[in-house]
Enzyme design. Structure first.
Site, mmCIF file in Angstrom:
data_model
loop_
_atom_site.group_PDB
_atom_site.id
_atom_site.type_symbol
_atom_site.label_atom_id
_atom_site.label_comp_id
_atom_site.label_asym_id
_atom_site.label_seq_id
_atom_site.Cartn_x
_atom_site.Cartn_y
_atom_site.Cartn_z
ATOM 1 N N GLY A 333 64.131 23.081 62.111
ATOM 2 C CA GLY A 333 63.620 21.741 61.931
ATOM 3 C C GLY A 333 63.726 20.776 62.934
ATOM 4 O O GLY A 333 63.143 20.882 64.344
ATOM 5 N N SER A 334 63.962 19.355 62.853
ATOM 6 C CA SER A 334 63.957 18.318 63.828
ATOM 7 C C SER A 334 64.625 18.403 65.178
ATOM 8 O O SER A 334 64.330 17.959 66.133
ATOM 9 C CB SER A 334 64.242 17.149 63.257
ATOM 10 N N THR A 335 65.401 19.304 65.208
ATOM 11 C CA THR A 335 66.224 19.538 66.502
ATOM 12 C C THR A 335 65.216 20.175 67.425
ATOM 13 O O THR A 335 65.698 20.337 68.650
ATOM 14 C CB THR A 335 67.527 20.553 66.085
#
Length: 614
Positions: A333-335
């Site tokens: 995801g956004s990491t």
């Protein structure tokens, strides 16, 4: 004149001259004269042919026996000598393969993590008790910390060979011996013991009853942990007893080396405590924390929860033996967004001051992409894209790059490939085929905000480490080397050279952009530490279906990855919680507080000074 028996001649009253003459005459036939008391002489019978035959026969037998004896001696000494010598030695000697303990495992501060120790197995034989069953049960219950009534019931149900405990310490065994109860049998053996119990189980692992490693470094580093053993021949007496005086010089002899890990148990304890508390609060399925020194890839902490006690591995769920932070894939995801920003900067498709228009949605082919909670941010720069975790901004950014070039950068980072590490059961990350990635517009779009591909938590830490160390992809590892009791290093594992992925300027720019995420209005504000500059990125990703195709409803994986200190990046901290429950379960609310606690402990253990005011 007296008649003499045949063969007897009397010389009495003969003149001296006549006597001498007859003596000479008869000397040919007389072998020996014997004078009796009356001066008469008795002469032995003459040697006959039969007598000679008997004499030759006796001498022949003696000579033949001597020749036979000589032949037999030659056969025993020369022909069969080596075999008989070996047979005698085998009867007088015994081959022993001495017990050689596995090497100890210690952490970076020389705290003991694994060691072979002497333990005792306790069996009870109630039919041999010299005391009442209830008295034996009562006294044993105090020492073994068991229920006395249950022990007594077991004694009543079985007369002999009741296993009460398989790994008693020497101190406990001494207390049982001190009871002086008949019918209690203690059998000595050696077993692997883990003083820290579940604290480092996902890293150290355990060995089974056959002393074979089954998980962790006990499995992956078996050759380094096992000492070489050679059979030793010892003399034994006629009664079979071994004679140590005849042991070879230097027996028993083994090195005093132990394996040192990069793990810090103080940090490990802080990480586990923070993770357990947050998982309990959000009723999560599982979680993990990883701390890496990005300079060389050494792992200072690696925690997964739930876990197991390696001293009692037989009681644990078998699925816990696999360290999922190394062996399971997930969509980050956004990491992953900071890495995409670094790719864009390094490829020259964006500049730090570029501004994008975030209207809340974007159409890619026949798909509509939205921000989390349908938010729209308007005009935002790249740092704000990270700060607010804008999916729309990321898609627009990466659309500037040709899919084929983008795919090449992902491969350069290591996606779709395996990862070098000394931890076992590591799996390769997954990336769509190049053809599918290039021909399907939605693939580059979803990849820009961390979906559509999968990797392990450890691989994400490795890639993010390239932002913290000036752009190099290092090898995550836990084994420091083999050291002797004096602290001298005897072996250091050989690892691949670090690969330069980004320029130091690009890496530092991205870290500074990530600092805005941990600001007051950023999604990672819960990770702020007073007096320290922290960079980070939150992630709240949908969980892909295990069977493939789409995502699970109402299931998410939350995470936070941090870098500190911003002014001189070095350490990477990842906190990840799988399937937390609750409406407020996001990366910023679930994982960021965990990372904060771990970073606070890291600041203490590494004695990091506060950041200078900007």
């Amino acid at each position: 004149m007296q008649k003499l028996p045949p063969g007897k001649i009397k010389f009495r009253n003969l003149p001296k001259a006549e006597f001498k003459g007859r003596q000479r005459q008869n000397s040919k036939n007389i072998s020996k004269d014997i004078k009796d008391d009356d001066n008469s002489t008795v002469v032995a019978p003459p040697i006959t042919a039969n007598f000679k035959l008997r004499l030759f026969t006796v001498w022949g037998v003696l000579i033949a026996a001597g020749i036979g004896l000589g032949i037999n001696l030659y056969n025993l000494q020369i022909v069969r000598g080596p075999k008989l010598t070996q047979k005698a030695r085998n009867q007088q000697m015994v081959n022993l393969r001495p017990y050689m303990p596995r090497r100890q495992v210690i952490d970076r501060n020389k705290n003991l993590l694994a060691v072979d120790r002497q333990v005792y197995t306790l069996h009870a034989h109630p039919k041999q008790f010299n005391k009442p069953r209830h008295q034996v049960a009562s006294e044993l219950a105090k020492i073994l910390d068991q229920d006395a009534s249950k022990l007594e019931s077991r004694f009543a149900a079985q007369n002999s060979n009741i296993l009460l405990n398989s790994a008693l310490s020497e101190a406990v065994a001494d207390r049982i011996t001190g009871l002086r109860f008949d019918g209690l049998e203690l059998r000595q053996r050696y077993a692997r013991y883990y003083p820290t119990q579940e604290l480092t189980s996902e890293v150290v692992g355990y060995v089974n009853l056959d002393r074979r490693g089954q998980a962790g470094v006990e499995y992956s580093q078996e050759k380094l942990l096992e000492r070489a053993t050679q059979a030793v021949r010892l003399s034994r007496a006629g009664n079979g007893a071994l004679m140590p005086d005849y042991a070879p010089e230097g027996f028993p002899n083994f090195d005093d080396m132990g394996m040192q890990l990069t793990i810090d148990t103080r940090l490990q304890r802080a990480a586990r405590s923070a993770l357990k508390n947050q998982m309990k609060r959000y009723s999560a399925k599982r979680g993990a924390v990883i701390v890496m020194d990005a300079y060389d890839g050494s792992l200072l902490a690696m925690v997964t929860q739930p876990t197991y006690n390696p001293n009692e591995y037989s009681k644990a769920d078998i699925s816990l033996f696999r360290n999922w932070a190394v062996a399971d894939l997930y969509e980050p995801g956004s990491t992953f967004k900071p890495l995409n920003v670094a790719i864009g900067l390094e490829a020259g498709i964006i500049n730090p001051d570029d501004v994008f228009r975030d209207s809340g949605t974007i159409q890619v082919g026949d798909r509509t992409i939205k921000n989390s909670e349908d938010k729209r941010y308007g005009s935002i720069n790249i740092a704000q894209i990270l700060k607010f975790s804008s999916n729309i901004g990321m898609v627009q950014m990466m659309q500037r790059m040709r899919p084929s070039v983008y795919y090449g950068w992902l491969e350069k980072l290591g996606l779709g490939q395996g990862m070098e590490t000394d931890l076992p059961f590591s799996v390769a990350s997954q990336l769509k085929s190049q053809e599918e990635f290039i021909t399907t517009p939605i693939e580059p779009a979803t990849t820009s905000f961390g979906q559509g591909f999968s990797l392990t938590p450890l691989q994400l830490v490795q890639m993010t480490g390239a932002l913290a160390n000036g752009g190099k992809l290092v090898t995550p590892h836990v084994v420091k080397g083999l050291f002797d009791s004096k602290g001298q290093m005897h072996y250091t594992p050989t690892r691949p050279e670090a690969r330069q992925i980004f320029s130091p300027i690009t890496a530092q720019k991205v870290v500074e952009m990530m600092e805005t995420v941990v600001s007051t209005k950023g999604t990672g504000k819960e990770a702020q530490i007073n007096g320290y500059r922290i960079a980070g990125k939150t992630g709240t990703a949908q969980k892909a279906n295990a069977g493939g195709g789409g995502y699970m409803a109402n299931a998410r994986i939350t995470s936070f990855i941090g870098i500190l200190p911003v002014e001189s990046p070095r350490y990477v901290v990842l906190a990840i919680v799988d399937e937390p429950k609750g409406k407020d379960a996001y990366g910023g609310t679930v994982a960021a507080p965990i990372a904060k606690e771990v970073m606070e402990a890291l600041i203490t253990t590494e004695q990091l000074p506060p950041s200078q005011p900007r």
